[in-house]
Design a protein around this motif. Structure first.
Motif, mmCIF file in Angstrom:
data_model
loop_
_atom_site.group_PDB
_atom_site.id
_atom_site.type_symbol
_atom_site.label_atom_id
_atom_site.label_comp_id
_atom_site.label_asym_id
_atom_site.label_seq_id
_atom_site.Cartn_x
_atom_site.Cartn_y
_atom_site.Cartn_z
ATOM 1 N N GLY A 101 60.675 25.517 -5.344
ATOM 2 C CA GLY A 101 60.036 24.348 -4.723
ATOM 3 C C GLY A 101 60.332 23.063 -5.475
ATOM 4 N N LYS A 102 61.335 23.085 -6.344
ATOM 5 C CA LYS A 102 61.660 21.888 -7.136
ATOM 6 C C LYS A 102 62.014 20.707 -6.236
ATOM 7 N N GLY A 103 62.879 20.956 -5.264
ATOM 8 C CA GLY A 103 63.343 19.881 -4.382
ATOM 9 C C GLY A 103 62.210 19.298 -3.554
ATOM 10 N N THR A 104 61.393 20.182 -3.001
ATOM 11 C CA THR A 104 60.262 19.745 -2.169
ATOM 12 C C THR A 104 59.272 18.934 -2.994
ATOM 13 N N GLN A 105 58.917 19.459 -4.162
ATOM 14 C CA GLN A 105 57.946 18.754 -5.006
ATOM 15 C C GLN A 105 58.547 17.461 -5.559
ATOM 16 N N ALA A 106 59.819 17.504 -5.902
ATOM 17 C CA ALA A 106 60.463 16.292 -6.427
ATOM 18 C C ALA A 106 60.432 15.188 -5.371
ATOM 19 N N ALA A 107 60.643 15.549 -4.109
ATOM 20 C CA ALA A 107 60.628 14.542 -3.042
ATOM 21 C C ALA A 107 59.248 13.895 -2.940
ATOM 22 N N ILE A 108 58.199 14.693 -3.073
ATOM 23 C CA ILE A 108 56.835 14.161 -2.971
ATOM 24 C C ILE A 108 56.525 13.250 -4.170
ATOM 25 N N ILE A 109 56.824 13.740 -5.361
ATOM 26 C CA ILE A 109 56.501 12.978 -6.581
ATOM 27 C C ILE A 109 57.363 11.703 -6.664
ATOM 28 N N SER A 110 58.608 11.817 -6.212
ATOM 29 C CA SER A 110 59.508 10.654 -6.159
ATOM 30 C C SER A 110 58.898 9.505 -5.375
ATOM 31 N N LYS A 111 58.370 9.848 -4.186
ATOM 32 C CA LYS A 111 57.764 8.826 -3.321
ATOM 33 C C LYS A 111 56.556 8.217 -4.006
ATOM 34 N N THR A 168 64.755 19.381 2.970
ATOM 35 C CA THR A 168 64.566 20.834 3.033
ATOM 36 C C THR A 168 63.291 21.201 3.790
ATOM 37 N N TYR A 169 63.354 22.355 4.441
ATOM 38 C CA TYR A 169 62.233 22.869 5.238
ATOM 39 C C TYR A 169 62.072 24.343 4.939
ATOM 40 N N HIS A 170 60.928 24.899 5.377
ATOM 41 C CA HIS A 170 60.757 26.340 5.290
ATOM 42 C C HIS A 170 60.085 26.808 6.575
ATOM 43 N N MET A 171 60.628 27.884 7.147
ATOM 44 C CA MET A 171 60.149 28.326 8.452
ATOM 45 C C MET A 171 58.650 28.636 8.444
ATOM 46 N N GLU A 172 58.107 29.069 7.290
ATOM 47 C CA GLU A 172 56.667 29.366 7.233
ATOM 48 C C GLU A 172 55.854 28.231 6.613
ATOM 49 N N SER A 173 56.267 27.784 5.423
ATOM 50 C CA SER A 173 55.399 26.851 4.701
ATOM 51 C C SER A 173 55.622 25.380 5.048
ATOM 52 N N LYS A 174 56.814 25.047 5.566
ATOM 53 C CA LYS A 174 57.063 23.636 5.899
ATOM 54 C C LYS A 174 58.002 23.550 7.104
ATOM 55 N N PRO A 175 57.515 24.012 8.275
ATOM 56 C CA PRO A 175 58.410 24.014 9.441
ATOM 57 C C PRO A 175 58.659 22.592 9.949
ATOM 58 N N PRO A 176 59.834 22.350 10.536
ATOM 59 C CA PRO A 176 60.087 21.026 11.118
ATOM 60 C C PRO A 176 59.242 20.857 12.382
ATOM 61 N N ASP A 193 53.708 29.367 -7.275
ATOM 62 C CA ASP A 193 53.386 30.323 -6.219
ATOM 63 C C ASP A 193 52.013 30.034 -5.628
ATOM 64 N N GLN A 194 51.831 28.832 -5.153
ATOM 65 C CA GLN A 194 50.595 28.431 -4.483
ATOM 66 C C GLN A 194 50.998 27.460 -3.388
ATOM 67 N N ASP A 195 50.020 27.066 -2.531
ATOM 68 C CA ASP A 195 50.488 26.230 -1.424
ATOM 69 C C ASP A 195 50.979 24.883 -1.952
ATOM 70 N N MET A 196 51.746 24.209 -1.086
ATOM 71 C CA MET A 196 52.489 23.027 -1.518
ATOM 72 C C MET A 196 51.586 21.939 -2.115
ATOM 73 N N ALA A 197 50.443 21.685 -1.430
ATOM 74 C CA ALA A 197 49.557 20.610 -1.891
ATOM 75 C C ALA A 197 48.952 20.959 -3.247
ATOM 76 N N ALA A 198 48.604 22.241 -3.441
ATOM 77 C CA ALA A 198 48.010 22.661 -4.717
ATOM 78 C C ALA A 198 49.041 22.531 -5.838
ATOM 79 N N ALA A 199 50.289 22.877 -5.544
ATOM 80 C CA ALA A 199 51.344 22.755 -6.563
ATOM 81 C C ALA A 199 51.565 21.278 -6.904
#
Ligand code: AMP
Length: 209
Positions: free
Chosen positions: A12-22, A132-140, A194-200
Motif C-alpha cells: 500500500g506504499k503507492g496508495t498511502q504515498a498519494a494520500i500523504i503527498s496531497k 492504482t486501484y484494488h478490486m476490493e479495497s479501492k474499486p474505481p 494490514d488494516q483498512d486504508m483510512a486506519a493505515a
C-alpha cells in the motif's frame, strides 16, 4: 518533510504515498513508475529495466541511483518529497545518504507475505496516469476506468502470483535490511499495513509527528 515509504510490493506504499503527498503538498517519487514510463516511451533505460522488472528482479543500483539523483534535483522537490519504492538496497540508501539527504522519517508498512499475494491479484493500474486501484479495497467508480483521467485499468505484468513470490523473496533479502539501516539512525517507524486504508493513513500520520 523528506520521507521514505518502505514495505513489500503491494503493502500500500503507492496508495498511502498519494494520500500523504496531497496532505503535505509534496511530490511522491516512485522509481517503479518512472521505470514504467521509460518502458512505455521506449528509452534506453526503459529497455534495460524491462527484463529485470518482468522477472521480478531489482533493476541495477547504478540505473536507479542515476534516475533518482536527477529527479530529486527538480524544483518541486525543494520543500520535501516521499520516496515510494526507493531505496530498495543498502547501496541505494548509502548513495542517498552520501548525497546529503537526511530523511525525517522512514515508514515501514508491515504486511505478511500471504496477505500480499492475495492483495496483488486484485490490483489494477491506470495505463495512462499510473493511479492504482484494488478490486476490493479501492474499486474505481466506473468498472475498468480510472477515476482521475478515464484511462484504461490494467493488471501490471509483474503482478502475476509467481512473479509476486519472487518479488517478495527479493524484498526480504535486499530491501528488508534497510529497516535496520534506518532504525540505527533513529528514523524508522513501523506501521501495520494490514488494516483498512483510512486506519493505515491515520497510523502513518501519527508516525510523522
Ligand atoms: P514498484 O512499482 O515500486 O513495485 O517497482 C516495480 C519494479 O521496478 C520492481 O520490481 C523492480 O524491478 C523495479 N524497481 C523499482 N524501483 C526500484 C529500485 N529502487 N531498485 C531496483 N529496482 C526497482
Amino acid at each position: 518533510m523528506k520521507l521514505i515509504f518502505l514495505g513489500p510490493p503491494g503493502a500500500g506504499k503507492g496508495t498511502q504515498a498519494a494520500i500523504i503527498s496531497k496532505k503535505l503538498n509534496i511530490p511522491t517519487i516512485s522509481t517503479g513508475e518512472m521505470l514504467r514510463a521509460a518502458i512505455k516511451a521506449g528509452t534506453p533505460i526503459g529497455l534495460k529495466a524491462k527484463t529485470f522488472m518482468d522477472a521480478g528482479k531489482l533493476v541495477p543500483d547504478e540505473v536507479i541511483i542515476g534516475i533518482i539523483g536527477q529527479r530529486l534535483e527538480e524544483s518541486d522537490c525543494k520543500d520535501g518529497f516521499i520516496l515510494d519504492g526507493v531505496p530498495r538496497t543498502i547501496a541505494q540508501a548509502e548513495a542517498l545518504e552520501n548525497s546529503g539527504i537526511d530523511f525525517d522519517r522512514v515508514i515501514s508498512l508491515e504486511v505478511g507475505d500471504e496477505a500480499i499475494v492475495k492483495r496483488m491479484s486484485g490490483r489494477r493500474v491506470c495505463a495512462k496516469c499510473g493511479a492504482t486501484y484494488h478490486m476490493e479495497s479501492k474499486p474505481p467508480k466506473a468498472e475498468g476506468l480510472c477515476d482521475e483521467c478515464g484511462g484504461e485499468l490494467t493488471v501490471r505484468s509483474d503482478d502475476k502470483p509467481e512473479t509476486v513470490r519472487d518479488r517478495l523473496k527479493v524484498y526480504h533479502s535486499e530491501t528488508e535490511p534497510l529497516k535496520e539501516f534506518y532504525a540505527k539512525r533513529g528514523r524508522l517507524r513501523e506501521v501495520h499495513g494490514d488494516q483498512d486504508m483510512a486506519a493505515a493513513t491515520k497510523a502513518i500520520e501519527e508516525a510523522l509527528v
